[in-house]
Design an enzyme around this catalytic site. Structure first.
Site, mmCIF file in Angstrom:
data_model
loop_
_atom_site.group_PDB
_atom_site.id
_atom_site.type_symbol
_atom_site.label_atom_id
_atom_site.label_comp_id
_atom_site.label_asym_id
_atom_site.label_seq_id
_atom_site.Cartn_x
_atom_site.Cartn_y
_atom_site.Cartn_z
ATOM 1 N N LYS A 177 1.463 -15.876 -17.070
ATOM 2 C CA LYS A 177 2.468 -14.945 -17.574
ATOM 3 C C LYS A 177 3.084 -15.529 -18.841
ATOM 4 O O LYS A 177 3.630 -16.638 -18.826
ATOM 5 C CB LYS A 177 3.559 -14.695 -16.531
ATOM 6 C CG LYS A 177 4.644 -13.750 -17.026
ATOM 7 C CD LYS A 177 5.824 -13.705 -16.084
ATOM 8 C CE LYS A 177 6.981 -12.958 -16.750
ATOM 9 N NZ LYS A 177 8.229 -13.066 -15.992
ATOM 10 N N ALA A 264 11.928 -7.970 -15.266
ATOM 11 C CA ALA A 264 13.287 -8.268 -15.730
ATOM 12 C C ALA A 264 14.230 -7.082 -15.569
ATOM 13 O O ALA A 264 13.906 -5.954 -15.939
ATOM 14 C CB ALA A 264 13.304 -8.724 -17.187
ATOM 15 N N GLY A 265 15.404 -7.371 -15.006
ATOM 16 C CA GLY A 265 16.472 -6.383 -14.915
ATOM 17 C C GLY A 265 16.590 -5.684 -13.578
ATOM 18 O O GLY A 265 17.565 -4.981 -13.329
ATOM 19 N N ASN A 286 12.887 -11.445 -9.159
ATOM 20 C CA ASN A 286 13.265 -12.812 -8.824
ATOM 21 C C ASN A 286 14.756 -12.886 -8.491
ATOM 22 O O ASN A 286 15.142 -13.050 -7.340
ATOM 23 C CB ASN A 286 12.927 -13.780 -9.966
ATOM 24 C CG ASN A 286 13.295 -15.215 -9.603
ATOM 25 O OD1 ASN A 286 12.809 -15.736 -8.612
ATOM 26 N ND2 ASN A 286 14.153 -15.836 -10.386
#
Length: 334
Positions: A177, A264-265, A286
């Site tokens: 990644k 993300a977010g 995460n």
């Protein structure tokens, strides 16, 4: 002789004498499947054979129907496309991280609850002063789960390249990644550096999953360069703000020929479901799991949300309307 009745709002004549049971028989209706009201009073089913009908009686005969305006032809069953990254098939469309947990044991328990098969991992220096310190591989078996080395914390293409080359040497991983950050406040991707690093990594036979902004043109450019997956942000890293870029992410999904994985977010399970309802192939979570009061429970919630969102996407949602539209037909009301 005939008797004139008002039946469900319409005047009709029937042979006389006539009971409720006789009327239902004349109409070819099953007395066990209807209810009868005579002059605003319910007629008990047990008395249908005894209640005689007189001139001018008002009757309502009702039954249950489906709560919808139309009877549609059955839709064809939607067949889901497999979740394949760089030629490898995965059952779970959820990827989780390995940062911010209280312990590796908690991380492992959350991973188990999530059903995920891929975990993102960061490369850090070995603590040579404490060779017995706990290690991730002691809790999450890289033979059971796919480790996805990432370049978290890298702000230049050179740093990202160095990190992933070391990761491949350390574990033999080609699937990686890539994230190259632009600044420490927003942690938004530096797309110029990201494009440059992607080009080099693909040339070196890495299979690159790329963290990027929500720009459909940049996403297409990454795909054309050979990215194995496109990973647009929903909101800034660790913010938990959820899906702030639904229009752009939908456009990315519509054009992409490689997996689109929201990265993300994501803040909670409903955010993951929305991402999947847009047609995304997967979700990374995460912080939303690791910082939940009960990470293991949240991991389970994320698993179910991703599955539900995918099913909702495949089933095809109803159109949005500006005004109310009744679920049950207005025709036939008593």
């Amino acid at each position: 002789m005939a008797v004139r009745l008002s039946l469900n709002g319409e005047a009709r004549e029937f042979p006389s004498p006539l009971t409720v049971e006789g009327l239902l028989r004349h109409l070819a209706l099953d007395s066990q499947k209807v209810a009868v009201e005579r002059n605003l009073s319910i007629v008990p089913r047990s008395t249908y054979g005894e209640v005689g009908l007189a001139e001018g009686d008002r009757l309502e005969i009702v039954h249950f129907i489906g709560g919808g305006n139309d009877i549609a032809a059955p839709a064809a069953t939607a067949i889901d496309k497999p979740f394949v990254i760089a030629g490898r098939l995965f059952r779970s469309r959820l990827i989780i991280g390995t940062g911010k947990y209280k312990s590796y044991a908690e991380n492992a328990a959350a991973l188990e609850a999530s059903g995920a098969e891929i975990v993102t991992v960061a490369l850090r220096r070995v603590n040579v002063m404490d060779s017995g310190a706990p290690r991730l591989v002691d809790h999450i078996d890289p033979k059971k789960y796919v480790y996805l080395p990432n370049t978290a914390g890298c702000f230049t293409a050179e740093d990202a390249l160095r990190t992933l080359r070391l990761a491949r040497e350390a574990g033999g991983w080609n699937l990686v990644k890539l994230e190259v950050l632009g600044d420490r406040k927003t942690l938004y991707p530096d797309m110029i550096e990201t494009l440059r690093a992607t080009e080099i990594l693909v040339r070196e036979d890495f299979q690159v999953m790329v963290y990027c902004n929500d720009d459909p043109l940049m996403a297409k450019r990454l795909e054309e360069m050979g990215a194995a997956a496109i990973m647009p942000l929903a909101a800034p890293i660790g913010s938990g703000l959820g899906m702030q870029s639904q229009v752009n992410i939908r456009l990315i999904v519509e054009e992409a020929k490689v997996p689109v994985i929201v990265d993300a977010g994501i803040g909670t399970a409903s955010d993951a479901a929305i991402a999947m309802e847009l047609g995304c192939d997967g979700v990374i979570s995460n912080t939303a799991i690791a910082e939940a009061k009960n990470p293991v429970m949240m991991a389970r919630a994320m698993k179910l949300a991703v599955e539900a969102g995918r099913l909702a996407y495949l089933s095809g949602r109803m159109p949005k309307r500006r005004y109310a539209d009744p679920s049950s037909p207005l025709a036939g009301l008593i």
